[in-house]
Design a protein around this motif. Sequence first.
Motif, mmCIF file in Angstrom:
data_model
loop_
_atom_site.group_PDB
_atom_site.id
_atom_site.type_symbol
_atom_site.label_atom_id
_atom_site.label_comp_id
_atom_site.label_asym_id
_atom_site.label_seq_id
_atom_site.Cartn_x
_atom_site.Cartn_y
_atom_site.Cartn_z
ATOM 1 N N TYR A 1 0.841 -1.206 0.000
ATOM 2 C CA TYR A 1 0.000 0.000 0.000
ATOM 3 C C TYR A 1 0.873 1.252 0.000
ATOM 4 N N CYS A 2 0.337 2.330 -0.544
ATOM 5 C CA CYS A 2 0.973 3.644 -0.466
ATOM 6 C C CYS A 2 -0.045 4.597 0.136
ATOM 7 N N THR A 3 0.119 4.897 1.397
ATOM 8 C CA THR A 3 -0.857 5.683 2.152
ATOM 9 C C THR A 3 -0.399 7.129 2.259
ATOM 10 N N VAL A 4 -1.298 8.058 1.965
ATOM 11 C CA VAL A 4 -0.956 9.478 1.990
ATOM 12 C C VAL A 4 -1.651 10.152 3.172
ATOM 13 N N ILE A 5 -0.839 10.730 4.044
ATOM 14 C CA ILE A 5 -1.317 11.467 5.213
ATOM 15 C C ILE A 5 -0.979 12.937 4.992
ATOM 16 N N ALA A 6 -1.944 13.826 5.185
ATOM 17 C CA ALA A 6 -1.677 15.236 4.912
ATOM 18 C C ALA A 6 -2.561 16.132 5.774
ATOM 19 N N GLY A 7 -2.115 17.375 5.897
ATOM 20 C CA GLY A 7 -2.852 18.373 6.671
ATOM 21 C C GLY A 7 -1.887 19.431 7.167
ATOM 22 N N PRO A 8 -2.390 20.480 7.771
ATOM 23 C CA PRO A 8 -1.511 21.526 8.286
ATOM 24 C C PRO A 8 -0.677 21.034 9.465
ATOM 25 N N CYS A 9 0.426 21.726 9.697
ATOM 26 C CA CYS A 9 1.281 21.377 10.840
ATOM 27 C C CYS A 9 0.476 21.425 12.135
ATOM 28 N N ALA A 10 -0.346 22.457 12.270
ATOM 29 C CA ALA A 10 -1.136 22.636 13.484
ATOM 30 C C ALA A 10 -2.573 23.008 13.139
ATOM 31 N N VAL A 11 -3.475 22.598 13.991
ATOM 32 C CA VAL A 11 -4.864 23.054 13.892
ATOM 33 C C VAL A 11 -4.894 24.472 14.433
ATOM 34 N N GLU A 12 -5.125 25.456 13.545
ATOM 35 C CA GLU A 12 -5.033 26.860 13.934
ATOM 36 C C GLU A 12 -6.387 27.465 14.292
ATOM 37 N N ASN A 13 -7.421 27.059 13.552
ATOM 38 C CA ASN A 13 -8.772 27.517 13.837
ATOM 39 C C ASN A 13 -9.740 26.590 13.113
ATOM 40 N N ARG A 14 -10.999 26.665 13.469
ATOM 41 C CA ARG A 14 -11.993 25.735 12.942
ATOM 42 C C ARG A 14 -12.204 25.911 11.447
ATOM 43 N N GLU A 15 -12.402 27.149 11.001
ATOM 44 C CA GLU A 15 -12.737 27.395 9.594
ATOM 45 C C GLU A 15 -11.646 26.897 8.654
ATOM 46 N N ASP A 16 -10.397 27.247 8.933
ATOM 47 C CA ASP A 16 -9.296 26.862 8.050
ATOM 48 C C ASP A 16 -9.072 25.354 8.051
ATOM 49 N N TYR A 17 -9.157 24.738 9.231
ATOM 50 C CA TYR A 17 -8.878 23.306 9.276
ATOM 51 C C TYR A 17 -9.951 22.507 8.543
ATOM 52 N N LEU A 18 -11.202 22.849 8.752
ATOM 53 C CA LEU A 18 -12.273 22.121 8.069
ATOM 54 C C LEU A 18 -12.193 22.336 6.568
#
Length: 276
Positions: free
Chosen positions: A33-50
Amino acid sequence: MKPFKLAARENKDKDTIIEIPAPAGTVRIGQGYCTVIAGPCAVENREDYLSVACALRKYGVHILRGGIFKPRTSPYSFRGLGKEGLAIMVEARQITGLPVVTEIMDVRDLDLLYDQVDILQVGSRNMQNYTLLDQLGQVDKPVLLKRGLSATIEEWLLAAEYILSGGNDQVILCERGIRTFEPYTRNTVDIGAVPLIKHLSHLPIIVDPSHATGRWKMVIPVAKAAVAAGADGIIVEVHQEPDRALSDGKQSLTLDHFQQMYEQVVKLAALENKNI
């Protein structure tokens, strides 16, 4: 026998494959398998993270990342939202159906995180926090174990051994670069660690090209190199506007750059006969 008895390939004929159930479907990390994990370094606020979570889901990401407790070199840097950030991650999981991974820094946070996240990450600074590793060995939850800043391969595998010896066999190794004399990158990527781990251990291994290089322009080529070397996946940092990120903006991909990387990784994974 090698000192890392349970992690050693001699101890297990088949490669370990970690299965992570989620509303959108079970995600697998391991050989084939080749699994891709991604997202911002930190959860900064609700609107941006969602917003970024929904975009990444559209692009094909398998697991969402985001820090809520951030170990920072300076105590004055952004250190995460804590419980507020966890609630945002849980909401993102519900909306996207994707599993989530975040870092645990303190054994006192284990009860808080256990039922809320799908993978517990041990950062490089805590790779040899043996009290934490002992406790993670007692839980039925996948653990993403990052290589320490200056850790040898054997020290890294022995850290995994602490978790395995406690009864938790769901360990995922993560190469994130090591500290050397080279100042032009954040760390030095040890791509050779990937095939070496495959030779020594049955545990899955992924690569973090964001922390390994510290430069967003290097993330895509290093991600490709990791897959070509046999890594079971990658974990990268993505932000809508890296220039305003509260942490690690210089190494974060934009959504457009992430899409480019994902398309190239899919092609490489197919050459390696891996399921994306």
